[in-house]
Design a protein around this motif. Structure first.
Motif, PDB file in Angstrom:
ATOM      1  N   UNK A  10      39.231  43.997  46.056  1.00  0.00           N
ATOM      2  CA  UNK A  10      39.736  45.271  46.932  1.00  0.00           C
ATOM      3  C   UNK A  10      40.036  46.099  45.766  1.00  0.00           C
ATOM      4  N   UNK A  11      40.850  45.918  44.573  1.00  0.00           N
ATOM      5  CA  UNK A  11      41.060  46.769  43.503  1.00  0.00           C
ATOM      6  C   UNK A  11      39.966  47.348  42.735  1.00  0.00           C
ATOM      7  N   UNK A  12      38.625  46.576  42.586  1.00  0.00           N
ATOM      8  CA  UNK A  12      37.702  46.992  41.729  1.00  0.00           C
ATOM      9  C   UNK A  12      37.077  48.149  42.403  1.00  0.00           C
TER      10      UNK A  12
ATOM     11  N   UNK B  34      27.970  39.982  37.321  1.00  0.00           N
ATOM     12  CA  UNK B  34      29.289  39.400  37.845  1.00  0.00           C
ATOM     13  C   UNK B  34      30.462  40.337  37.649  1.00  0.00           C
ATOM     14  N   UNK B  35      31.586  39.988  38.172  1.00  0.00           N
ATOM     15  CA  UNK B  35      32.714  40.927  37.894  1.00  0.00           C
ATOM     16  C   UNK B  35      33.139  41.083  36.487  1.00  0.00           C
TER      17      UNK B  35
ATOM     18  N   UNK C 279      32.939  48.544  45.374  1.00  0.00           N
ATOM     19  CA  UNK C 279      33.553  49.798  45.584  1.00  0.00           C
ATOM     20  C   UNK C 279      33.672  50.187  47.055  1.00  0.00           C
ATOM     21  N   UNK C 280      32.966  49.537  48.036  1.00  0.00           N
ATOM     22  CA  UNK C 280      33.197  49.796  49.294  1.00  0.00           C
ATOM     23  C   UNK C 280      34.162  48.733  50.158  1.00  0.00           C
ATOM     24  N   UNK C 281      34.670  48.092  49.582  1.00  0.00           N
ATOM     25  CA  UNK C 281      35.593  47.031  50.192  1.00  0.00           C
ATOM     26  C   UNK C 281      36.988  47.348  49.921  1.00  0.00           C
TER      27      UNK C 281
END
Length: 329
Positions: free
Chosen positions: A218-220, A238-239, A290-292
């Motif tokens: 959510x923060x990303x 990957x993150x 980026x959409x979450x």
């Protein structure tokens, strides 16, 4: 919303939760099935074929709706017993299998003889066409935005989906970068018959990963991913975290896989998901981060997507067409 995919696979909504290592477990898959979408257990998350049989049974205790099993086939020095996992799927009476990785041709005769429908996930038009030629029932195609392995062609979904749609006759599922109703409508407009979501389903209440991981998603933003293994021609998205940035740095100076193997071990990534230690290892996430901006239940997510997609199609897009008709007249 009826499409070739929903009609062929007997599901209510054109939405798929594809296989995700360590994530595709009974609780999530059952919730996806109950929402009217199609969920997949991840076979190789289970340590043995017998464990997979037990997980299938556990899923059936949680839902009476259709669900499938993902079997990802990758080259390995010490490959898992794919034939035994495949037989466990067949013996358990599963009706839908998602294959990914290598060409599924060796597995198809066994699966098809058992009456199983096969969706093959790939990352290029040429591989999609080959999959149809060898007899799969649908293709799921991953754009460059996706989590995990996007292939080496670096083609984003806006090009890849319609390019595949004009070559295929079997149902096409769009994957990569999709997290909401807008992505669903766009995919349908580009010629797909449904969408596959990984990162978005990972960030739901029923997802079995640690809550800290969901909060980080959510923060990303869409910029918070890294492409590792680029120099090894085995790219993975990957993150962004301490481990993935270290891997990228080592690769930038030239390396062999042995130089980074200790950083990318699967057991370390599992620790991230199990314990919520975000820097314990690498963990997959797509640009759709980026959409979450929330952590809903699966049912809330699917219902919202379908409701908003119908509103977009019958509302804003319909008004756009009507205004043009009015201007022309």
């Amino acid at each position: 919303m009826r499409t070739k995919f929903t009609e062929a696979f007997g599901v209510e909504h054109p939405i798929v939760q594809g296989g995700m290592m360590w994530v595709g477990r009974a609780e999530l898959v059952a919730a996806v099935a109950d929402s009217g979408a199609l969920g997949f257990l991840t076979a190789l998350t289970q340590p043995t074929p017998q464990d997979l049989v037990a997980e299938i049974a556990r899923t059936r205790e949680l839902t009476d709706k259709p669900f499938g099993v993902n079997l990802t086939i990758l080259p390995s020095i010490n490959p898992p017993p794919y034939a035994e996992y495949r037989q466990a799927i067949i013996d358990s009476g599963i009706g839908i299998v998602e294959t990914a990785g290598s060409n599924p041709a060796d597995h198809l005769p066994h699966l098809k003889d058992a009456g199983i429908k096969v969706i093959h996930k790939c990352t290029s038009v040429r591989h999609a066409v080959k999959a149809e030629q060898v007899g799969v029932d649908a293709v799921s195609i991953d754009g460059f935005e996706c989590a995990g392995h996007p292939g080496e062609d670096d083609v984003a979904g806006l090009i890849l989906i319609p390019a595949a749609a004009r070559k295929l006759t079997v149902p096409l599922i769009a994957s990569g970068g999709i997290a909401d109703a807008r992505g669903l409508v766009a995919a349908l407009a580009l010629g797909a018959d449904g969408v596959n979501m990984g990162t978005r389903f990972m960030c739901t209440i029923e997802s079995p990963v640690a809550h800290a991981v969901k909060e980080q998603v959510v923060a990303n933003t869409e910029r918070d991913t890294e492409l590792i293994f680029r120099s090894l021609r085995n790219t993975a998205r990957v993150a962004t975290n301490a481990v993935s940035t270290e891997v990228v740095d080592i690769e930038s100076r030239g390396c062999e896989f042995a130089d980074i193997q200790h950083l990318v071990a699967g057991a370390r990534g599992r620790t991230v998901f199990d314990k919520g230690d975000l820097d314990a290892g690498i963990w997959t996430a797509g640009q759709s981060q980026g959409l979450i901006d929330d952590i809903p239940t699966v049912r809330e997510l699917v219902t919202r997507m379908i409701t908003e997609a119908e509103s977009i199609i019958t509302g804003r897009l319909a008004r756009t067409v009507d205004s043009r008709i009015g201007a022309a007249s």
